[in-house]
Design a protein around this motif. Structure first.
Motif, short mmCIF file in Angstrom:
data_model
loop_
_atom_site.label_atom_id
_atom_site.label_comp_id
_atom_site.label_asym_id
_atom_site.label_seq_id
_atom_site.Cartn_x
_atom_site.Cartn_y
_atom_site.Cartn_z
N UNK A 12 -21.00 -28.39 -28.09
CA UNK A 12 -20.97 -27.97 -26.68
C UNK A 12 -20.44 -28.94 -25.89
N UNK A 13 -20.37 -30.16 -26.09
CA UNK A 13 -19.88 -31.27 -25.04
C UNK A 13 -18.26 -31.16 -25.20
N UNK A 14 -17.65 -30.46 -26.12
CA UNK A 14 -16.29 -30.41 -26.06
C UNK A 14 -15.82 -30.62 -24.50
N UNK A 15 -14.56 -31.40 -24.36
CA UNK A 15 -14.01 -31.53 -23.01
C UNK A 15 -13.40 -30.54 -22.73
N UNK A 16 -13.28 -30.20 -21.18
CA UNK A 16 -12.81 -29.10 -20.54
C UNK A 16 -11.35 -29.37 -20.83
N UNK A 17 -10.60 -28.23 -20.98
CA UNK A 17 -9.27 -28.23 -21.30
C UNK A 17 -9.00 -28.47 -22.90
N UNK A 36 -19.26 -19.29 -23.95
CA UNK A 36 -20.34 -19.26 -22.93
C UNK A 36 -21.14 -20.78 -22.66
N UNK A 37 -20.96 -21.89 -23.68
CA UNK A 37 -21.59 -22.86 -23.51
C UNK A 37 -20.72 -24.03 -23.10
N UNK A 38 -19.37 -23.85 -22.96
CA UNK A 38 -18.34 -24.67 -22.55
C UNK A 38 -17.54 -24.23 -21.58
N UNK A 39 -16.51 -25.12 -20.95
CA UNK A 39 -15.62 -24.71 -19.96
C UNK A 39 -14.27 -24.43 -20.64
N UNK A 40 -14.16 -24.22 -22.15
CA UNK A 40 -12.85 -24.12 -22.58
C UNK A 40 -12.14 -22.57 -22.00
#
Length: 217
Positions: A12-17, A36-40
């Motif tokens: 879930x801590x995958x970086x945005x973008x 839902x868990x990220x800003x991807x």
């Protein structure tokens, strides 16, 4: 199932973008959870079985996520024809656990392909992950502890250095039956072991951590 839920929380801590691809997406549950868990902004799910890929597409549409999730009905071994090397920042995968010649086989061909290495084996998944990832890109995997030696050997073979390892136990008295692994392409050698995740408490209820993963606490 729970494997996808655990993997989505683990990653879930995958970086945005980040550009993310899910190899063997099945019905698309992992991309849906990650959305839902990220800003991807965009996730690709790859599924070889046409019927399952169509189910994934319907699930994406029903969840109003067509602008975020793309489902490809193709063989992951052919992805080099669609993408250049180093296209993605992150690969996630929940590959078939059983070797083709082992274990009881379900008569349902759809489930058989999902659970056994019929269309692609573990090396195919890891080889493609290495091809698709940028330098220092990340791969997140959920698998079974009995395949851990195979996993470690293949990850290093394809320059994916294991960085985080976490075992999952049904309860405190039972051995781990799930393993979560994060590896980094061309990463330095250093492996961190996280505390084991316990699914059920002594009363047969979800532990507090599992409830938090499911957003129930």
């Amino acid at each position: 199932g729970m494997d996808a839920v655990l993997l989505s929380d683990f990653s879930k801590n995958i970086k945005k973008g980040s550009k993310v691809i899910d190899l063997g997406t099945g019905t698309g549950i992992l991309p849906i959870l990650l959305s839902q868990k990220t800003n991807l902004e965009h996730i690709v799910g790859v599924e070889i079985q046409e019927e399952i890929a169509e189910m994934a597409k319907r699930s994406v549409t029903l969840n109003d996520l067509d602008n975020k999730i793309e489902i490809l009905n193709t063989d992951l071994k052919e992805l080099h024809n669609l993408y250049e090397k180093g296209t993605f920042n992150v690969v996630v995968m929940n590959p078939p656990y059983k070797k083709n010649e082992t274990g009881a086989k379900n008569e349902n061909i759809l489930k058989l392909i999902s659970r056994h290495e019929i269309k692609a084996n573990l090396e195919d998944f890891i080889k493609q992950a290495s091809y698709l990832l940028i330098d220092k890109g990340e791969v997140y995997i959920v698998h079974r502890p009995e395949r851990l030696v195979d996993l470690m050997e293949l990850l290093r073979k394809y320059k994916l250095e294991p960085k985080i390892l976490r075992f999952v136990q049904p309860n405190i008295n039972k051995a781990a039956n799930i393993v979560l692994i994060k590896a980094v392409k061309n990463g330095k050698q250093f492996l961190k072991l996280q505390n084991n995740l316990i699914i059920y408490d002594d009363n047969g209820n979800y532990t507090d951590e599992v409830l938090m993963i499911y957003n129930k606490k």
